[in-house]
Design an enzyme around this catalytic site. Structure first.
Site, PDB file in Angstrom:
ATOM      1  N   ARG A  53       1.492  39.248  14.473  1.00 16.63           N
ATOM      2  CA  ARG A  53       2.776  38.531  14.401  1.00 16.63           C
ATOM      3  C   ARG A  53       3.839  39.273  15.220  1.00 16.63           C
ATOM      4  O   ARG A  53       4.656  38.654  15.902  1.00 16.63           O
ATOM      5  CB  ARG A  53       3.224  38.377  12.940  1.00 16.63           C
ATOM      6  CG  ARG A  53       4.483  37.531  12.803  1.00 16.63           C
ATOM      7  CD  ARG A  53       4.825  37.210  11.361  1.00 16.63           C
ATOM      8  NE  ARG A  53       5.216  38.396  10.607  1.00 16.63           N
ATOM      9  CZ  ARG A  53       5.544  38.382   9.316  1.00 16.63           C
ATOM     10  NH1 ARG A  53       5.512  37.246   8.635  1.00 16.63           N
ATOM     11  NH2 ARG A  53       5.879  39.488   8.687  1.00 16.63           N
ATOM     12  N   LYS A 152      10.270  37.237  14.257  1.00 19.24           N
ATOM     13  CA  LYS A 152      10.859  38.209  13.321  1.00 19.24           C
ATOM     14  C   LYS A 152      11.700  39.157  14.163  1.00 19.24           C
ATOM     15  O   LYS A 152      11.252  40.232  14.565  1.00 19.24           O
ATOM     16  CB  LYS A 152       9.747  38.916  12.539  1.00 19.24           C
ATOM     17  CG  LYS A 152      10.263  39.598  11.279  1.00 19.24           C
ATOM     18  CD  LYS A 152       9.134  39.889  10.329  1.00 19.24           C
ATOM     19  CE  LYS A 152       9.547  40.808   9.187  1.00 19.24           C
ATOM     20  NZ  LYS A 152      10.546  40.282   8.273  1.00 19.24           N
ATOM     21  N   GLU A 185      13.590  28.455   3.509  1.00 22.43           N
ATOM     22  CA  GLU A 185      13.073  29.647   2.841  1.00 22.43           C
ATOM     23  C   GLU A 185      14.254  30.403   2.253  1.00 22.43           C
ATOM     24  O   GLU A 185      15.383  29.921   2.306  1.00 22.43           O
ATOM     25  CB  GLU A 185      12.318  30.522   3.862  1.00 22.43           C
ATOM     26  CG  GLU A 185      13.180  30.945   5.054  1.00 22.43           C
ATOM     27  CD  GLU A 185      12.434  31.799   6.066  1.00 22.43           C
ATOM     28  OE1 GLU A 185      11.409  32.387   5.715  1.00 22.43           O
ATOM     29  OE2 GLU A 185      12.918  31.876   7.214  1.00 22.43           O
TER      30      GLU A 185
HETATM   31  N1  PMP Z   1      11.119  34.982   5.349  1.00 18.66           N
HETATM   32  C1  PMP Z   1      11.948  35.899   5.870  1.00 18.66           C
HETATM   33  C2  PMP Z   1      13.218  35.441   6.494  1.00 18.66           C
HETATM   34  C3  PMP Z   1      11.608  37.261   5.837  1.00 18.66           C
HETATM   35  O1  PMP Z   1      12.429  38.174   6.349  1.00 18.66           O
HETATM   36  C4  PMP Z   1      10.398  37.639   5.226  1.00 18.66           C
HETATM   37  C5  PMP Z   1       9.986  39.082   5.196  1.00 18.66           C
HETATM   38  N2  PMP Z   1      10.834  39.879   4.435  1.00 18.66           N
HETATM   39  C6  PMP Z   1       9.589  36.649   4.668  1.00 18.66           C
HETATM   40  C7  PMP Z   1       9.970  35.327   4.769  1.00 18.66           C
HETATM   41  C8  PMP Z   1       8.289  37.002   3.999  1.00 18.66           C
HETATM   42  O2  PMP Z   1       7.347  37.373   4.979  1.00 18.66           O
HETATM   43  P1  PMP Z   1       6.165  38.401   4.688  1.00 18.66           P
HETATM   44  O3  PMP Z   1       5.395  37.853   3.567  1.00 18.66           O
HETATM   45  O4  PMP Z   1       5.399  38.435   5.959  1.00 18.66           O
HETATM   46  O5  PMP Z   1       6.815  39.702   4.353  1.00 18.66           O
END
Ligand code: PMP
Length: 294
Positions: A53, A152, A185
């Site tokens: 990712r 990200k 989200e």
């Molecule tokens: N959405 C956002 C905006 C995030 O920053 C994160 C990670 N902190 C997630 C979802 C969750 O992603 P992951 O399970 O890969 O940590």
């Protein structure tokens, strides 16, 4: 507190020596990408998936990471060992590097890459048993045609604005809608609901096209649900769907699987964590005992 050891541009250095230039575009413009990764029992959860990712985020913003996935895997193991950590949280950042005061990223020759390893507790333990209170924020998630939430990136101001609203509104997390008004989200976590349909529970979560970061934990929980014969749907959700859901929970590397007990002042289900959330949390905990690295 003992000084940490940081992996910085290929070397392990004491925290005090891990310094980023004031001309680094990661600092000047939030120009860069990162990952938050977690280790359990000396194993790094979905390390390869996180690094893939990271590479995809970098590719999207035309940033060439000067290390291979294998080199970054070695670096992660080195920094964990150097800090004597078997359980902990890693922050891997890749910035555009040192450039001029102008925006032009092509004037930045060398990306800065560093990895911090630390211990972590995001939410207090009682929130895992009683559930989180969350609120909808008026700050919407970045429009996918502006800065895609699938990247990200080091620029988290969009989410920070929403987090401020959430805290000011008495929430531990904030729900962010997308530009269409659908649920995207939370500021640092993905969201799931459980709907009882004719007595059979179905898990529903917003799809990637809703403008979300496709969480590693989200995808892992989808796998765990499917293994438990729980149907999972990736469908657009409205606030109404959240308000009438039987259960709601959030997922994230730092948060893991955490129940939500209240949304915008309305109790979720009975107001205490529901059976499906507890079942998935339990399956997640069990899996972490022999934590999958890929
Ligand atoms: N959405 C956002 C905006 C995030 O920053 C994160 C990670 N902190 C997630 C979802 C969750 O992603 P992951 O399970 O890969 O940590």
């Amino acid at each position: 507190m003992a000084e940490k050891t940081i992996w910085f541009d290929g070397k392990l250095v004491p925290e005090g020596e891990a310094r980023v230039s004031v001309f680094d575009h990661g600092l000047l413009y939030g120009d860069g990408v990162f990952e938050g990764i977690r280790a359990y029992n000396g194993r790094v959860l979905k390390m390869r998936t996180h690094l893939e990712r990271l590479q995809q985020s970098a590719r999207h913003i035309q940033l060439q990471i000067p290390y291979t996935i294998e080199q970054l895997e070695d670096a992660i193991r080195e920094v964990l060992a150097a800090n004597d950590l078997t359980d902990g949280y890693l922050r891997l950042c890749v910035t555009r590097g040192v450039g001029t005061l102008g925006l032009n990223p092509y004037l930045c020759d060398n990306p800065t890459v560093f990895i911090i390893a630390d211990s972590i507790t995001l939410y207090p333990q009682e929130m895992y048993t009683s559930g989180l209170k969350i609120v909808t924020t008026s700050t919407i998630r970045n429009h996918p045609a502006a800065l895609s939430p699938r990247v990200k990136s080091l620029n988290y101001l969009n989410n920070i604005m929403a987090k401020i609203e959430a805290i000011e509104g008495g929430g531990a997390e904030g729900i962010m809608l997308n530009h269409m008004g659908y649920v995207a989200e939370c500021t640092g976590d993905n969201i799931f609901i459980v709907q009882q349909r004719h007595g059979w529970p179905t898990l529903v979560t917003p799809p990637a096209h809703a403008g979300i970061l496709e969480g590693v934990t989200r995808n892992l929980v989808i796998e765990l649900a499917q293994e438990a014969d729980l149907p999972v749907e990736e469908t657009d959700l409205t606030r109404h769907d959240l308000f009438i859901a039987d259960e709601v929970f959030l997922t994230g590397t730092a948060a893991e699987v955490i129940p939500v007990s209240n949304i915008d002042g309305r109790s979720v289900g009975s107001g205490t964590p529901g059976p499906i959330t507890l079942q998935l949390n339990d399956a997640f905990r069990k899996l972490m005992k022999h934590c999958p690295e890929n």
